[in-house]
Scaffold this active site. Structure first.
Site, PDB file in Angstrom:
ATOM      1  N   ARG A 118       0.811  -1.242   0.000  1.00 23.20           N
ATOM      2  CA  ARG A 118       0.000   0.000   0.000  1.00 23.20           C
ATOM      3  C   ARG A 118       0.835   1.277   0.000  1.00 23.20           C
ATOM      4  NH1 ARG A 118      -2.786  -3.093   3.788  1.00 23.20           N
ATOM      5  NH2 ARG A 118      -4.528  -4.184   2.836  1.00 23.20           N
ATOM      6  N   LYS A 140       3.768  11.557 -10.562  1.00 20.48           N
ATOM      7  CA  LYS A 140       2.986  10.717 -11.470  1.00 20.48           C
ATOM      8  C   LYS A 140       3.777   9.437 -11.715  1.00 20.48           C
ATOM      9  CE  LYS A 140       0.329  14.122 -14.113  1.00 20.48           C
ATOM     10  NZ  LYS A 140       0.095  14.698 -15.457  1.00 20.48           N
ATOM     11  N   GLU A 182      11.574  19.727 -23.756  1.00 20.34           N
ATOM     12  CA  GLU A 182      10.771  19.843 -22.524  1.00 20.34           C
ATOM     13  C   GLU A 182      11.245  21.027 -21.673  1.00 20.34           C
ATOM     14  OE1 GLU A 182       8.055  18.099 -21.787  1.00 20.34           O
ATOM     15  OE2 GLU A 182       8.172  16.357 -23.108  1.00 20.34           O
ATOM     16  N   LYS A 224       8.355  23.227 -12.229  1.00 18.39           N
ATOM     17  CA  LYS A 224       7.502  22.056 -11.966  1.00 18.39           C
ATOM     18  C   LYS A 224       7.090  22.048 -10.495  1.00 18.39           C
ATOM     19  CE  LYS A 224       6.137  17.600 -13.093  1.00 18.39           C
ATOM     20  NZ  LYS A 224       6.226  16.432 -13.925  1.00 18.39           N
ATOM     21  N   GLU A 234      -3.614  17.685 -10.860  1.00 19.35           N
ATOM     22  CA  GLU A 234      -4.009  18.188 -12.182  1.00 19.35           C
ATOM     23  C   GLU A 234      -5.485  18.552 -12.287  1.00 19.35           C
ATOM     24  OE1 GLU A 234      -1.762  16.478 -15.437  1.00 19.35           O
ATOM     25  OE2 GLU A 234      -3.407  16.912 -16.805  1.00 19.35           O
ATOM     26  N   ARG A 238      -1.739  22.431 -13.464  1.00 22.53           N
ATOM     27  CA  ARG A 238      -0.783  21.386 -13.869  1.00 22.53           C
ATOM     28  C   ARG A 238      -0.975  20.989 -15.339  1.00 22.53           C
ATOM     29  NH1 ARG A 238       1.609  16.283 -10.341  1.00 22.53           N
ATOM     30  NH2 ARG A 238       2.952  15.497 -11.997  1.00 22.53           N
ATOM     31  N   ASN A 242       1.253  20.365 -20.142  1.00 21.71           N
ATOM     32  CA  ASN A 242       1.009  19.564 -21.345  1.00 21.71           C
ATOM     33  C   ASN A 242       1.014  20.406 -22.619  1.00 21.71           C
ATOM     34  OD1 ASN A 242       0.711  17.160 -19.839  1.00 21.71           O
ATOM     35  ND2 ASN A 242      -1.376  17.767 -19.307  1.00 21.71           N
ATOM     36  N   HIS A 245       1.502  18.925 -26.033  1.00 19.95           N
ATOM     37  CA  HIS A 245       1.369  17.477 -25.880  1.00 19.95           C
ATOM     38  C   HIS A 245       0.138  16.900 -26.578  1.00 19.95           C
ATOM     39  CE1 HIS A 245       4.634  18.041 -23.141  1.00 19.95           C
ATOM     40  NE2 HIS A 245       4.628  16.796 -22.736  1.00 19.95           N
ATOM     41  N   HIS A 249       1.043  13.996 -28.758  1.00 18.59           N
ATOM     42  CA  HIS A 249       0.569  12.626 -28.536  1.00 18.59           C
ATOM     43  C   HIS A 249      -0.067  12.069 -29.793  1.00 18.59           C
ATOM     44  CE1 HIS A 249       0.376  13.095 -23.885  1.00 18.59           C
ATOM     45  NE2 HIS A 249       1.501  12.551 -24.276  1.00 18.59           N
ATOM     46  N   HIS A 262       9.277  11.237 -27.724  1.00 20.52           N
ATOM     47  CA  HIS A 262       8.216  12.071 -27.151  1.00 20.52           C
ATOM     48  C   HIS A 262       8.548  13.571 -27.274  1.00 20.52           C
ATOM     49  CE1 HIS A 262       5.135  13.335 -24.371  1.00 20.52           C
ATOM     50  NE2 HIS A 262       6.051  13.897 -23.593  1.00 20.52           N
TER      51      HIS A 262
HETATM   52  P1  NAD Z   1      13.788   6.316 -21.174  1.00 21.75           P
HETATM   53  O1  NAD Z   1      13.659   6.055 -19.735  1.00 21.75           O
HETATM   54  O2  NAD Z   1      13.371   5.220 -22.113  1.00 21.75           O
HETATM   55  O3  NAD Z   1      15.266   6.758 -21.501  1.00 21.75           O
HETATM   56  C1  NAD Z   1      15.638   7.023 -22.836  1.00 21.75           C
HETATM   57  C2  NAD Z   1      16.831   6.148 -23.268  1.00 21.75           C
HETATM   58  O4  NAD Z   1      18.005   6.631 -22.635  1.00 21.75           O
HETATM   59  C3  NAD Z   1      16.705   4.693 -22.848  1.00 21.75           C
HETATM   60  O5  NAD Z   1      17.288   3.888 -23.841  1.00 21.75           O
HETATM   61  C4  NAD Z   1      17.529   4.640 -21.576  1.00 21.75           C
HETATM   62  O6  NAD Z   1      18.009   3.359 -21.253  1.00 21.75           O
HETATM   63  C5  NAD Z   1      18.658   5.573 -21.936  1.00 21.75           C
HETATM   64  N1  NAD Z   1      19.365   6.205 -20.849  1.00 21.75           N
HETATM   65  C6  NAD Z   1      18.883   6.648 -19.672  1.00 21.75           C
HETATM   66  N2  NAD Z   1      19.811   7.337 -19.013  1.00 21.75           N
HETATM   67  C7  NAD Z   1      20.931   7.312 -19.772  1.00 21.75           C
HETATM   68  C8  NAD Z   1      22.218   7.873 -19.638  1.00 21.75           C
HETATM   69  N3  NAD Z   1      22.542   8.643 -18.615  1.00 21.75           N
HETATM   70  N4  NAD Z   1      23.120   7.639 -20.614  1.00 21.75           N
HETATM   71  C9  NAD Z   1      22.795   6.900 -21.692  1.00 21.75           C
HETATM   72  N5  NAD Z   1      21.576   6.380 -21.894  1.00 21.75           N
HETATM   73  C10 NAD Z   1      20.658   6.587 -20.938  1.00 21.75           C
HETATM   74  O7  NAD Z   1      12.947   7.610 -21.612  1.00 21.75           O
HETATM   75  P2  NAD Z   1      12.778   9.061 -20.975  1.00 21.75           P
HETATM   76  O8  NAD Z   1      12.720   9.968 -22.112  1.00 21.75           O
HETATM   77  O9  NAD Z   1      13.731   9.308 -19.879  1.00 21.75           O
HETATM   78  O10 NAD Z   1      11.338   8.960 -20.303  1.00 21.75           O
HETATM   79  C11 NAD Z   1      10.196   8.640 -21.053  1.00 21.75           C
HETATM   80  C12 NAD Z   1       9.182   7.994 -20.137  1.00 21.75           C
HETATM   81  O11 NAD Z   1       8.869   8.916 -19.103  1.00 21.75           O
HETATM   82  C13 NAD Z   1       7.887   7.652 -20.813  1.00 21.75           C
HETATM   83  O12 NAD Z   1       7.482   6.363 -20.397  1.00 21.75           O
HETATM   84  C14 NAD Z   1       6.914   8.699 -20.320  1.00 21.75           C
HETATM   85  O13 NAD Z   1       5.588   8.226 -20.250  1.00 21.75           O
HETATM   86  C15 NAD Z   1       7.459   8.989 -18.956  1.00 21.75           C
HETATM   87  N6  NAD Z   1       7.155  10.331 -18.446  1.00 21.75           N
HETATM   88  C16 NAD Z   1       6.658  10.426 -17.191  1.00 21.75           C
HETATM   89  C17 NAD Z   1       6.373  11.660 -16.663  1.00 21.75           C
HETATM   90  C18 NAD Z   1       5.870  11.753 -15.257  1.00 21.75           C
HETATM   91  O14 NAD Z   1       5.497  12.847 -14.828  1.00 21.75           O
HETATM   92  N7  NAD Z   1       5.867  10.674 -14.510  1.00 21.75           N
HETATM   93  C19 NAD Z   1       6.595  12.820 -17.398  1.00 21.75           C
HETATM   94  C20 NAD Z   1       7.132  12.700 -18.676  1.00 21.75           C
HETATM   95  C21 NAD Z   1       7.390  11.438 -19.195  1.00 21.75           C
HETATM   96  N1  GLY Z   2       4.504  15.618 -17.227  1.00 21.79           N
HETATM   97  C1  GLY Z   2       3.377  16.364 -16.856  1.00 21.79           C
HETATM   98  C2  GLY Z   2       3.062  16.313 -15.397  1.00 21.79           C
HETATM   99  O1  GLY Z   2       3.836  15.820 -14.620  1.00 21.79           O
HETATM  100  O2  GLY Z   2       2.014  16.742 -15.017  1.00 21.79           O
END
Ligand code: NAD
Ligand code: GLY
Length: 358
Positions: A118, A140, A182, A224, A234, A238, A242, A245, A249, A262
């Site tokens: 939990r 998130k 971003e 942020k 949100e 918040r 987006n 986005h 998307h 992305h």
């Molecule tokens: P990712 O985690 O897939 O990383 C991108 C690539 O970089 C991967 O191949 C990873 O292994 C590699 N990598 C990571 N760190 C590295 C480093 N220091 N050196 C070399 N390679 C490295 O993608 P991302 O762009 O970091 O994140 C995208 C994800 O985040 C999506 O799933 C998206 O939905 C999520 N997201 C979440 C939020 C949130 O608020 N929780 C916000 C935006 C995006």
């Molecule tokens: N990435 C958008 C949010 O965290 O709300």
């Protein structure tokens, strides 16, 4: 090192931003209680940074759960596998999970932390620019289903975020640039000075200058932090995070999440949303042109792919998760540096903005 507080009452936590932070454990280890730790990471990041992190944790009970690389791994199967791993290791409520990686690892680890017994503590060590400026902060967490991305998740805040900009040196060029989109988003929605700074520092941005990155990541996290502190779940402001986005998307979905990262799709989306803002008379002419010029200097895409049909884009945008039932909510600009939430854009206006982005 900069320290930014995410002010959420009892769920408040610091975000530390600096260089060489992973191996300078004196800055963050005292903030992690002496409990069993489980590091979540992947096969790409582990050879680069796992030893450094484990070295900093010498003397502590540490388990490591390593996933394959890629968005596809943010799956229900891996979520279940992670829970079974915790059960097998006898991990209890007092333990703390550590997410070492990009947004994929952070989102999955965060959702495991949100649901194991939990809800237990977790700490983010984001290693991509996108994760440092966005995904690791704000609570998130999610996994994907075959039916769509991030369909299952929870709001669960980390207890600490440690963003070491030195880890960004090993990022692929495209991943790095996608993160810059971003950062620029924060400029577009709430920080005109950040846009000017990026315009002046294009060369240093390409060189991944550490001092500049500490500044940009810190400023992004401050934005942020203030948005999340005002609207954690949100209900309002918040949603402005987006910006770009809804178009983005739709572009990602129509290209099967394979052609664009992305941040690249968001770059095109921000230009389209700026055209729409100008056309609606919400913001003065010139915003889309200026944003587009800077994005191009950062080697990001700015034009809507010619093979994507306008009707398909519109339909996809109608299905966007940010929309309240029955209305199409878009984040637009009142000025470059000030966002607004809009529910009044008509289909033909959105069509025209898409055409202007081609
Ligand atoms: P990712 O985690 O897939 O990383 C991108 C690539 O970089 C991967 O191949 C990873 O292994 C590699 N990598 C990571 N760190 C590295 C480093 N220091 N050196 C070399 N390679 C490295 O993608 P991302 O762009 O970091 O994140 C995208 C994800 O985040 C999506 O799933 C998206 O939905 C999520 N997201 C979440 C939020 C949130 O608020 N929780 C916000 C935006 C995006
Ligand atoms: N990435 C958008 C949010 O965290 O709300």
């Amino acid at each position: 090192m900069n320290r930014i507080e995410i002010a959420l009452g009892q769920r408040s936590y610091p975000v530390l931003v600096g260089a060489s932070l992973l191996d300078q454990a004196q800055h963050w280890l005292p903030l992690i209680p002496p409990v069993p730790l489980v590091i979540f990471t992947n096969e790409r990041v582990a050879p680069l940074y796992l030893e450094t992190l484990r070295g900093a944790l010498t003397g502590r009970e540490v388990h490591t759960f390593i996933l394959p690389d890629g968005e596809a791994e943010k799956s229900f199967a891996n979520y279940q596998g992670a829970l079974e791993f915790l059960a097998q290791k006898g991990i209890r409520r007092d333990a703390c999970l550590l997410a070492l990686g990009g947004g994929v690892i952070g989102d999955l680890c965060g959702f495991v932390a949100a649901s194991w017994m939990r809800g237990i503590r977790f700490v983010q060590f984001p290693t991509t620019l996108l994760a440092q400026v966005d995904a690791s902060v704000g609570g998130k967490t999610a996994i994907n289903l075959p039916a769509g991305k991030n369909l299952v998740g929870a709001f669960h805040q980390p207890s600490l975020v440690v963003a070491d900009v030195d880890t960004l040196k090993t990022l692929d060029e495209r991943e790095y640039r996608a993160g810059l989109a971003e950062v620029l988003k924060y400029g577009a929605i709430r920080d005109p000075e950040l846009i000017e700074l990026m315009e002046q520092q294009v060369t240093a941005l390409h060189q991944r200058d550490a001092a500049l990155l500490i500044d940009l990541v810190s400023r992004s996290v401050e934005h942020k932090a203030s948005v999340v502190a005002e609207d954690e779940r949100e209900a309002g402001v918040r949603a402005t995070l987006n910006f770009g986005h809804s178009f983005g998307h739709a572009i990602e979905a129509l290209t099967d999440y394979t052609r664009f990262l992305h941040g690249e799709a968001v770059a095109i989306g921000m230009v389209a949303a700026s055209h729409l803002s100008e056309q609606r008379g919400l913001c003065a002419a010139g915003a889309a042109g200026r944003l587009s010029q800077l994005l191009q200097q950062l080697n990001l895409p700015v034009t809507m792919p010619a093979d994507l049909d306008t009707d398909d884009l519109l339909e996809c945008m109608g299905l966007d998760k940010k929309n309240m039932t029955g209305t199409r909510r878009l984040i637009l600009l009142e000025a470059l540096g000030r966002a607004c939430i809009d529910s009044d854009s008509r289909d033909e206006q959105i069509r025209q903005a898409i055409d202007e982005t081609r």
